[in-house]
Design a protein around this motif. Structure first.
Motif, mmCIF file in Angstrom:
data_model
loop_
_atom_site.group_PDB
_atom_site.id
_atom_site.type_symbol
_atom_site.label_atom_id
_atom_site.label_comp_id
_atom_site.label_asym_id
_atom_site.label_seq_id
_atom_site.Cartn_x
_atom_site.Cartn_y
_atom_site.Cartn_z
ATOM 1 N N ILE A 1 50.978 45.986 46.923
ATOM 2 C CA ILE A 1 51.580 46.155 48.240
ATOM 3 C C ILE A 1 53.092 46.259 48.090
ATOM 4 C CG2 ILE A 1 51.889 45.142 50.530
ATOM 5 C CD1 ILE A 1 49.229 43.623 50.014
ATOM 6 N N SER A 2 53.653 47.330 48.650
ATOM 7 C CA SER A 2 55.103 47.526 48.641
ATOM 8 C C SER A 2 55.539 47.934 50.037
ATOM 9 C CB SER A 2 55.494 48.599 47.627
ATOM 10 O OG SER A 2 56.899 48.795 47.636
ATOM 11 N N ARG A 3 56.494 47.230 50.577
ATOM 12 C CA ARG A 3 57.029 47.503 51.916
ATOM 13 C C ARG A 3 55.927 47.507 52.964
ATOM 14 N NH1 ARG A 3 61.209 52.265 50.126
ATOM 15 N NH2 ARG A 3 61.879 51.169 48.278
ATOM 16 N N GLY A 4 54.978 46.594 52.813
ATOM 17 C CA GLY A 4 53.901 46.452 53.782
ATOM 18 C C GLY A 4 52.795 47.482 53.664
ATOM 19 N N ARG A 5 52.846 48.344 52.663
ATOM 20 C CA ARG A 5 51.835 49.382 52.485
ATOM 21 C C ARG A 5 51.081 49.154 51.182
ATOM 22 N NH1 ARG A 5 55.814 54.346 53.416
ATOM 23 N NH2 ARG A 5 57.394 52.761 53.154
ATOM 24 N N THR A 6 49.778 49.353 51.229
ATOM 25 C CA THR A 6 48.951 49.173 50.039
ATOM 26 C C THR A 6 48.883 50.480 49.264
ATOM 27 O OG1 THR A 6 47.638 47.505 51.161
ATOM 28 C CG2 THR A 6 46.689 48.463 49.177
ATOM 29 N N LEU A 7 49.343 50.406 48.009
ATOM 30 C CA LEU A 7 49.340 51.580 47.136
ATOM 31 C C LEU A 7 48.055 51.676 46.333
ATOM 32 C CD1 LEU A 7 52.900 51.084 45.619
ATOM 33 C CD2 LEU A 7 52.278 52.495 47.573
ATOM 34 N N GLY A 8 47.431 50.530 46.055
ATOM 35 C CA GLY A 8 46.243 50.487 45.220
ATOM 36 C C GLY A 8 45.899 49.056 44.883
ATOM 37 N N VAL A 9 45.311 48.854 43.708
ATOM 38 C CA VAL A 9 44.849 47.522 43.317
ATOM 39 C C VAL A 9 44.780 47.425 41.795
ATOM 40 C CG1 VAL A 9 42.394 48.133 43.410
ATOM 41 C CG2 VAL A 9 43.070 45.774 43.805
ATOM 42 N N VAL A 10 45.007 46.218 41.291
ATOM 43 C CA VAL A 10 44.769 45.911 39.881
ATOM 44 C C VAL A 10 43.505 45.061 39.824
ATOM 45 C CG1 VAL A 10 45.601 44.645 37.862
ATOM 46 C CG2 VAL A 10 47.182 46.046 39.189
ATOM 47 N N GLU A 11 42.605 45.421 38.921
ATOM 48 C CA GLU A 11 41.329 44.711 38.781
ATOM 49 C C GLU A 11 41.214 44.186 37.351
ATOM 50 O OE1 GLU A 11 36.796 45.865 39.825
ATOM 51 O OE2 GLU A 11 37.821 47.253 38.469
ATOM 52 N N ILE A 12 40.884 42.915 37.225
ATOM 53 C CA ILE A 12 40.655 42.282 35.930
ATOM 54 C C ILE A 12 39.189 41.847 35.906
ATOM 55 C CG2 ILE A 12 41.361 40.431 34.366
ATOM 56 C CD1 ILE A 12 43.608 42.436 34.968
ATOM 57 N N ILE A 13 38.507 42.133 34.793
ATOM 58 C CA ILE A 13 37.053 41.940 34.748
ATOM 59 C C ILE A 13 36.642 41.003 33.620
ATOM 60 C CG2 ILE A 13 34.833 43.128 34.513
ATOM 61 C CD1 ILE A 13 36.245 45.643 35.538
ATOM 62 N N ASN A 14 35.725 40.117 33.914
ATOM 63 C CA ASN A 14 35.011 39.257 32.965
ATOM 64 C C ASN A 14 35.928 38.367 32.117
ATOM 65 O OD1 ASN A 14 32.726 40.522 33.904
ATOM 66 N ND2 ASN A 14 32.305 41.623 32.011
ATOM 67 N N ARG A 15 36.087 37.174 32.562
ATOM 68 C CA ARG A 15 36.802 36.180 31.762
ATOM 69 C C ARG A 15 35.817 35.624 30.739
ATOM 70 N NH1 ARG A 15 39.380 30.537 33.882
ATOM 71 N NH2 ARG A 15 40.372 29.970 31.930
ATOM 72 N N PHE B 1 36.771 33.035 36.481
ATOM 73 C CA PHE B 1 38.168 33.004 36.867
ATOM 74 C C PHE B 1 38.421 31.839 37.814
ATOM 75 C CE2 PHE B 1 37.652 37.626 36.001
ATOM 76 C CZ PHE B 1 38.637 37.751 35.033
ATOM 77 N N THR B 2 39.654 31.395 37.875
ATOM 78 C CA THR B 2 40.033 30.289 38.766
ATOM 79 C C THR B 2 41.023 30.789 39.809
ATOM 80 O OG1 THR B 2 41.955 29.621 37.452
ATOM 81 C CG2 THR B 2 39.801 28.674 36.827
ATOM 82 N N GLN B 3 41.306 29.950 40.792
ATOM 83 C CA GLN B 3 42.310 30.281 41.796
ATOM 84 C C GLN B 3 43.695 30.390 41.154
ATOM 85 O OE1 GLN B 3 40.029 31.508 44.132
ATOM 86 N NE2 GLN B 3 41.884 31.171 45.293
ATOM 87 N N VAL B 4 43.943 29.640 40.096
ATOM 88 C CA VAL B 4 45.213 29.741 39.375
ATOM 89 C C VAL B 4 45.346 31.132 38.764
ATOM 90 C CG1 VAL B 4 46.541 28.865 37.405
ATOM 91 C CG2 VAL B 4 45.362 27.268 38.934
ATOM 92 N N ASP B 5 44.261 31.657 38.204
ATOM 93 C CA ASP B 5 44.266 33.004 37.637
ATOM 94 C C ASP B 5 44.596 34.034 38.715
ATOM 95 O OD1 ASP B 5 43.397 31.843 35.244
ATOM 96 O OD2 ASP B 5 41.290 32.256 35.681
ATOM 97 N N LEU B 6 43.964 33.891 39.884
ATOM 98 C CA LEU B 6 44.210 34.823 40.984
ATOM 99 C C LEU B 6 45.662 34.733 41.439
ATOM 100 C CD1 LEU B 6 43.248 36.926 43.013
ATOM 101 C CD2 LEU B 6 42.513 35.029 44.496
ATOM 102 N N HIS B 7 46.181 33.525 41.560
ATOM 103 C CA HIS B 7 47.575 33.349 41.984
ATOM 104 C C HIS B 7 48.531 34.006 40.983
ATOM 105 C CE1 HIS B 7 51.080 31.640 43.873
ATOM 106 N NE2 HIS B 7 51.445 31.151 42.706
ATOM 107 N N LEU B 8 48.265 33.836 39.699
ATOM 108 C CA LEU B 8 49.096 34.452 38.673
ATOM 109 C C LEU B 8 49.041 35.981 38.779
ATOM 110 C CD1 LEU B 8 50.927 34.328 36.181
ATOM 111 C CD2 LEU B 8 48.860 34.169 34.783
ATOM 112 N N LEU B 9 47.848 36.531 38.936
ATOM 113 C CA LEU B 9 47.707 37.979 39.057
ATOM 114 C C LEU B 9 48.447 38.499 40.288
ATOM 115 C CD1 LEU B 9 46.508 40.597 37.954
ATOM 116 C CD2 LEU B 9 44.455 40.120 39.309
ATOM 117 N N LEU B 10 48.302 37.825 41.420
ATOM 118 C CA LEU B 10 49.001 38.241 42.640
ATOM 119 C C LEU B 10 50.514 38.214 42.444
ATOM 120 C CD1 LEU B 10 46.790 36.413 45.288
ATOM 121 C CD2 LEU B 10 47.020 38.903 45.018
ATOM 122 N N THR B 11 50.997 37.221 41.717
ATOM 123 C CA THR B 11 52.436 37.121 41.443
ATOM 124 C C THR B 11 52.900 38.247 40.537
ATOM 125 O OG1 THR B 11 52.343 34.720 41.708
ATOM 126 C CG2 THR B 11 54.231 35.615 40.507
#
Length: 198
Positions: free
Chosen positions: A132-146, A151-161
């Motif tokens: 998301i840039s300037r309130g618009r969604t450009l796409g997504v990053v997907e990570i598969i199979n830990r 995966f944990t909520q910490v992992d998701l928070h790190l990815l979002l950051t």
């Protein structure tokens, strides 16, 4: 610590992508950003047991009606695959502008088996973070199979950051590419065509 090393590796990948993207186009930026994110997840949290098998970067296309995989890492390449926006967990993340943490895709009604069928890969768990840039969604990053477990909520928070600056870099690369096209075509209307936002 391993976490600090991972953050530094992620930043290194991010910087390399930006520098490389200045001369080699948007593909270098997208691939470099994805590798930087995976480096941070893999190296930075390996002490906690995170080891992703695959990852992909999807961007909105066709005026936001579909998403396309522009970069991937893992045993089965899916670059070039397309999905309608909203299909699958990756599409849901784009549609809803929300991170997704799915511990068991078999229990998620939105899981699209199309990608597994086309690639031969078996998806068990997914993390997704919208770009998301300037309130618009450009796409997504997907990570598969830990490999070390779900995966944990910490992992998701790190990815979002990690994807926050990536979204800005991708948008800037798209705008730079459009500016180059404007220089070539001398048509200002053409410069903004093709940049899809949802």
């Amino acid at each position: 610590t391993s976490y600090d090393v991972g953050i530094m590796l992620g930043l290194k990948g991010f910087c390399a992508a930006i520098i490389g993207g200045m001369s080699n186009g948007i593909g270098t930026v997208l691939g470099g950003l994805l590798l930087g994110i995976l480096e941070a997840l893999g190296a930075g949290l390996i002490a906690a047991g995170l080891d992703a098998e695959a990852g992909s970067l999807w961007l909105a296309e066709s005026e936001g009606r579909e998403i396309a995989c522009h970069a991937c890492v893992g045993p089965h390449p899916i670059t070039g695959l397309r999905l309608p926006t909203g299909e699958g967990i990756v599409g849901r993340s784009v549609r809803d502008n929300l991170g997704q943490s799915v511990l068991d895709v078999a229990k998620d009604p939105d899981h699209s088996q199309l990608l597994d069928a086309q690639s031969g890969f078996v998806t068990r768990s997914i993390l997704c973070a919208p770009l998301i840039s300037r309130g618009r969604t450009l796409g997504v990053v997907e990570i598969i199979n830990r490999r070390g477990g779900p995966f944990t909520q910490v992992d998701l928070h790190l990815l979002l950051t990690l994807v926050e600056p990536c979204a800005i870099a991708i948008e800037n690369a798209m705008l730079f590419q459009r500016a180059e096209q404007l220089t070539i075509t001398d048509d200002p209307k053409q410069a903004v065509k093709g940049v899809d936002f949802i």
